[in-house]
Structures are given as structure tokens and as C-alpha cells.
Write a protein that holds these residues in place. Sequence first.
Motif, PDB file in Angstrom:
ATOM      1  N   LYS A   3       0.818  -1.221   0.000  1.00  0.00           N
ATOM      2  CA  LYS A   3       0.000   0.000   0.000  1.00  0.00           C
ATOM      3  C   LYS A   3       0.848   1.265   0.000  1.00  0.00           C
ATOM      4  CE  LYS A   3      -3.980  -2.067   2.200  1.00  0.00           C
ATOM      5  NZ  LYS A   3      -4.882  -2.056   3.332  1.00  0.00           N
ATOM      6  N   SER A   4       1.920   1.269   0.774  1.00  0.00           N
ATOM      7  CA  SER A   4       2.744   2.476   0.811  1.00  0.00           C
ATOM      8  C   SER A   4       3.474   2.661  -0.510  1.00  0.00           C
ATOM      9  CB  SER A   4       3.741   2.419   1.969  1.00  0.00           C
ATOM     10  OG  SER A   4       4.639   1.342   1.802  1.00  0.00           O
ATOM     11  N   GLY A   5       3.824   1.570  -1.185  1.00  0.00           N
ATOM     12  CA  GLY A   5       4.471   1.679  -2.488  1.00  0.00           C
ATOM     13  C   GLY A   5       3.557   2.291  -3.526  1.00  0.00           C
ATOM     14  N   ILE A   6       2.283   1.928  -3.473  1.00  0.00           N
ATOM     15  CA  ILE A   6       1.310   2.520  -4.392  1.00  0.00           C
ATOM     16  C   ILE A   6       1.150   4.007  -4.098  1.00  0.00           C
ATOM     17  CG2 ILE A   6      -1.132   2.495  -5.060  1.00  0.00           C
ATOM     18  CD1 ILE A   6      -1.064  -0.542  -4.583  1.00  0.00           C
ATOM     19  N   GLN A   7       1.154   4.367  -2.817  1.00  0.00           N
ATOM     20  CA  GLN A   7       1.043   5.781  -2.440  1.00  0.00           C
ATOM     21  C   GLN A   7       2.230   6.570  -2.990  1.00  0.00           C
ATOM     22  OE1 GLN A   7      -1.194   7.329   0.078  1.00  0.00           O
ATOM     23  NE2 GLN A   7      -2.527   5.573  -0.156  1.00  0.00           N
ATOM     24  N   TYR A   8       3.433   6.007  -2.858  1.00  0.00           N
ATOM     25  CA  TYR A   8       4.629   6.673  -3.384  1.00  0.00           C
ATOM     26  C   TYR A   8       4.561   6.791  -4.905  1.00  0.00           C
ATOM     27  CZ  TYR A   8       6.866   5.846   1.159  1.00  0.00           C
ATOM     28  OH  TYR A   8       7.173   5.836   2.482  1.00  0.00           O
ATOM     29  N   PHE A   9       4.094   5.744  -5.564  1.00  0.00           N
ATOM     30  CA  PHE A   9       4.011   5.741  -7.016  1.00  0.00           C
ATOM     31  C   PHE A   9       3.054   6.810  -7.531  1.00  0.00           C
ATOM     32  CE2 PHE A   9       2.140   4.017 -10.973  1.00  0.00           C
ATOM     33  CZ  PHE A   9       3.283   4.017 -11.756  1.00  0.00           C
ATOM     34  N   VAL A  10       1.860   6.868  -6.957  1.00  0.00           N
ATOM     35  CA  VAL A  10       0.865   7.864  -7.379  1.00  0.00           C
ATOM     36  C   VAL A  10       1.360   9.279  -7.062  1.00  0.00           C
ATOM     37  CG1 VAL A  10      -1.486   8.710  -6.989  1.00  0.00           C
ATOM     38  CG2 VAL A  10      -1.058   6.264  -7.217  1.00  0.00           C
ATOM     39  N   MET A  43       1.127  10.296   3.135  1.00  0.00           N
ATOM     40  CA  MET A  43       0.280   9.170   3.547  1.00  0.00           C
ATOM     41  C   MET A  43       1.038   7.849   3.402  1.00  0.00           C
ATOM     42  SD  MET A  43      -2.467  10.338   4.773  1.00  0.00           S
ATOM     43  CE  MET A  43      -3.400   8.846   4.929  1.00  0.00           C
ATOM     44  N   GLY A  44       1.888   7.745   2.396  1.00  0.00           N
ATOM     45  CA  GLY A  44       2.723   6.559   2.269  1.00  0.00           C
ATOM     46  C   GLY A  44       3.705   6.431   3.410  1.00  0.00           C
ATOM     47  N   LEU A  45       4.262   7.559   3.844  1.00  0.00           N
ATOM     48  CA  LEU A  45       5.170   7.529   4.999  1.00  0.00           C
ATOM     49  C   LEU A  45       4.441   7.101   6.271  1.00  0.00           C
ATOM     50  CD1 LEU A  45       7.264  10.777   4.428  1.00  0.00           C
ATOM     51  CD2 LEU A  45       8.094   8.421   4.336  1.00  0.00           C
ATOM     52  N   ILE A  46       3.200   7.528   6.405  1.00  0.00           N
ATOM     53  CA  ILE A  46       2.423   7.149   7.586  1.00  0.00           C
ATOM     54  C   ILE A  46       2.124   5.648   7.560  1.00  0.00           C
ATOM     55  CG2 ILE A  46       0.184   7.421   8.718  1.00  0.00           C
ATOM     56  CD1 ILE A  46       0.263  10.366   7.765  1.00  0.00           C
ATOM     57  N   LYS A  47       1.705   5.125   6.406  1.00  0.00           N
ATOM     58  CA  LYS A  47       1.370   3.701   6.320  1.00  0.00           C
ATOM     59  C   LYS A  47       2.595   2.817   6.483  1.00  0.00           C
ATOM     60  CE  LYS A  47      -2.826   3.996   3.679  1.00  0.00           C
ATOM     61  NZ  LYS A  47      -3.551   3.614   2.490  1.00  0.00           N
ATOM     62  N   ARG A  48       3.737   3.260   6.006  1.00  0.00           N
ATOM     63  CA  ARG A  48       4.963   2.475   6.116  1.00  0.00           C
ATOM     64  C   ARG A  48       5.556   2.558   7.511  1.00  0.00           C
ATOM     65  NH1 ARG A  48      10.518   3.775   3.182  1.00  0.00           N
ATOM     66  NH2 ARG A  48      11.597   1.854   3.643  1.00  0.00           N
ATOM     67  N   GLU A  49       5.146   3.560   8.263  1.00  0.00           N
ATOM     68  CA  GLU A  49       5.673   3.844   9.600  1.00  0.00           C
ATOM     69  C   GLU A  49       7.181   4.068   9.549  1.00  0.00           C
ATOM     70  OE1 GLU A  49       4.306   1.039  12.485  1.00  0.00           O
ATOM     71  OE2 GLU A  49       2.212   1.394  11.990  1.00  0.00           O
ATOM     72  N   ALA A  50       7.596   4.863   8.558  1.00  0.00           N
ATOM     73  CA  ALA A  50       9.014   5.174   8.381  1.00  0.00           C
ATOM     74  C   ALA A  50       9.508   6.129   9.472  1.00  0.00           C
ATOM     75  CB  ALA A  50       9.236   5.794   7.002  1.00  0.00           C
ATOM     76  N   LEU A  51       8.646   7.012   9.920  1.00  0.00           N
ATOM     77  CA  LEU A  51       9.004   7.978  10.954  1.00  0.00           C
ATOM     78  C   LEU A  51       7.989   7.868  12.096  1.00  0.00           C
ATOM     79  CD1 LEU A  51       9.632  10.959   8.526  1.00  0.00           C
ATOM     80  CD2 LEU A  51      11.371   9.546   9.603  1.00  0.00           C
ATOM     81  N   PRO A  52       8.111   6.872  12.959  1.00  0.00           N
ATOM     82  CA  PRO A  52       7.069   6.645  13.977  1.00  0.00           C
ATOM     83  C   PRO A  52       6.958   7.774  15.003  1.00  0.00           C
ATOM     84  CG  PRO A  52       8.929   5.179  14.354  1.00  0.00           C
ATOM     85  CD  PRO A  52       9.178   5.886  13.050  1.00  0.00           C
ATOM     86  N   LYS A  53       8.062   8.456  15.303  1.00  0.00           N
ATOM     87  CA  LYS A  53       7.988   9.543  16.295  1.00  0.00           C
ATOM     88  C   LYS A  53       7.278  10.770  15.740  1.00  0.00           C
ATOM     89  CE  LYS A  53      12.105   8.175  18.824  1.00  0.00           C
ATOM     90  NZ  LYS A  53      13.451   8.556  19.278  1.00  0.00           N
ATOM     91  N   GLN A  54       7.288  10.946  14.428  1.00  0.00           N
ATOM     92  CA  GLN A  54       6.664  12.110  13.804  1.00  0.00           C
ATOM     93  C   GLN A  54       5.312  11.775  13.162  1.00  0.00           C
ATOM     94  OE1 GLN A  54       9.924  11.302  13.188  1.00  0.00           O
ATOM     95  NE2 GLN A  54      10.952  12.947  14.284  1.00  0.00           N
ATOM     96  N   LYS A  55       4.656  10.735  13.624  1.00  0.00           N
ATOM     97  CA  LYS A  55       3.394  10.316  13.009  1.00  0.00           C
ATOM     98  C   LYS A  55       2.324  11.402  13.112  1.00  0.00           C
ATOM     99  CE  LYS A  55       0.346   6.410  12.617  1.00  0.00           C
ATOM    100  NZ  LYS A  55       0.081   5.042  12.981  1.00  0.00           N
ATOM    101  N   THR A  56       2.243  12.053  14.250  1.00  0.00           N
ATOM    102  CA  THR A  56       1.255  13.121  14.417  1.00  0.00           C
ATOM    103  C   THR A  56       1.550  14.290  13.487  1.00  0.00           C
ATOM    104  OG1 THR A  56       1.022  12.500  16.742  1.00  0.00           O
ATOM    105  CG2 THR A  56       0.161  14.650  16.094  1.00  0.00           C
ATOM    106  N   LEU A  57       2.803  14.658  13.374  1.00  0.00           N
ATOM    107  CA  LEU A  57       3.194  15.746  12.486  1.00  0.00           C
ATOM    108  C   LEU A  57       2.916  15.379  11.025  1.00  0.00           C
ATOM    109  CD1 LEU A  57       4.514  18.556  12.377  1.00  0.00           C
ATOM    110  CD2 LEU A  57       6.713  17.388  12.118  1.00  0.00           C
ATOM    111  N   LEU A  58       3.180  14.131  10.649  1.00  0.00           N
ATOM    112  CA  LEU A  58       2.892  13.692   9.287  1.00  0.00           C
ATOM    113  C   LEU A  58       1.394  13.718   8.999  1.00  0.00           C
ATOM    114  CD1 LEU A  58       5.363  10.704   8.817  1.00  0.00           C
ATOM    115  CD2 LEU A  58       5.432  12.912   7.672  1.00  0.00           C
ATOM    116  N   ASN A  59       0.581  13.362   9.992  1.00  0.00           N
ATOM    117  CA  ASN A  59      -0.872  13.449   9.813  1.00  0.00           C
ATOM    118  C   ASN A  59      -1.311  14.887   9.588  1.00  0.00           C
ATOM    119  OD1 ASN A  59      -2.033  10.831   9.888  1.00  0.00           O
ATOM    120  ND2 ASN A  59      -1.460  10.693  12.034  1.00  0.00           N
TER     121      ASN A  59
END
Length: 81
Positions: A3-10, A43-59
Motif C-alpha cells: 500500500k505504501s508503495g502505491i502511495q509513493y508511485f501515485v 500518507m505513504g510515509l504514515i502507512k509504512r511507519e518510516a518515521l514513527p515519532k513524527q506520526k502526528t506531524l505527518l498526519n
Amino acid sequence: MNKSGIQYFVGGLMLLFSFYQIYIKEYWEAAMYISAGLAFITMGLIKREALPKQKTLLNVFSWVFILLAVFLFLFLIRTDG
């Protein structure tokens, strides 16, 4: 592809299309595609959980990009023609 790969692609396709819009001098449409592409990428970064400490900021950033894309879309519909 996950899912995160599709988000990055789009998101990447939208960013590439925004460069074309800049090339043909449609700057408002380019801004809309840039904001939509960045929304998909965050949204791809959020789904991949690449930056878990900044999840709120990414949202927050994803919602800002989504709202910006919606307002630009409505502006472009209103001023078209």
C-alpha cells in the motif's frame, strides 16, 4: 506492491505531471498537483511507519496538503473559462 508503495508511485506521478504543468506555464494546476502528490507521499510515509515519532506531524501535514489540493481544485473550477 504494498500500500505504501502505491502511495509513493501515485505521488511521484503527480509530481512528475506538475513539472509538465510548469513547462506549459499552468502554475495554479502545478501547485494543485504538487500538493496532491505530497499528500500521497506523506500518507505513504504514515502507512509504512518510516518515521514513527513524527506520526502526528505527518498526519497534520497530510491534511494540510489534502485541503490545499481541494481548495486549489475548487479555485481552478471557479476561475476556468
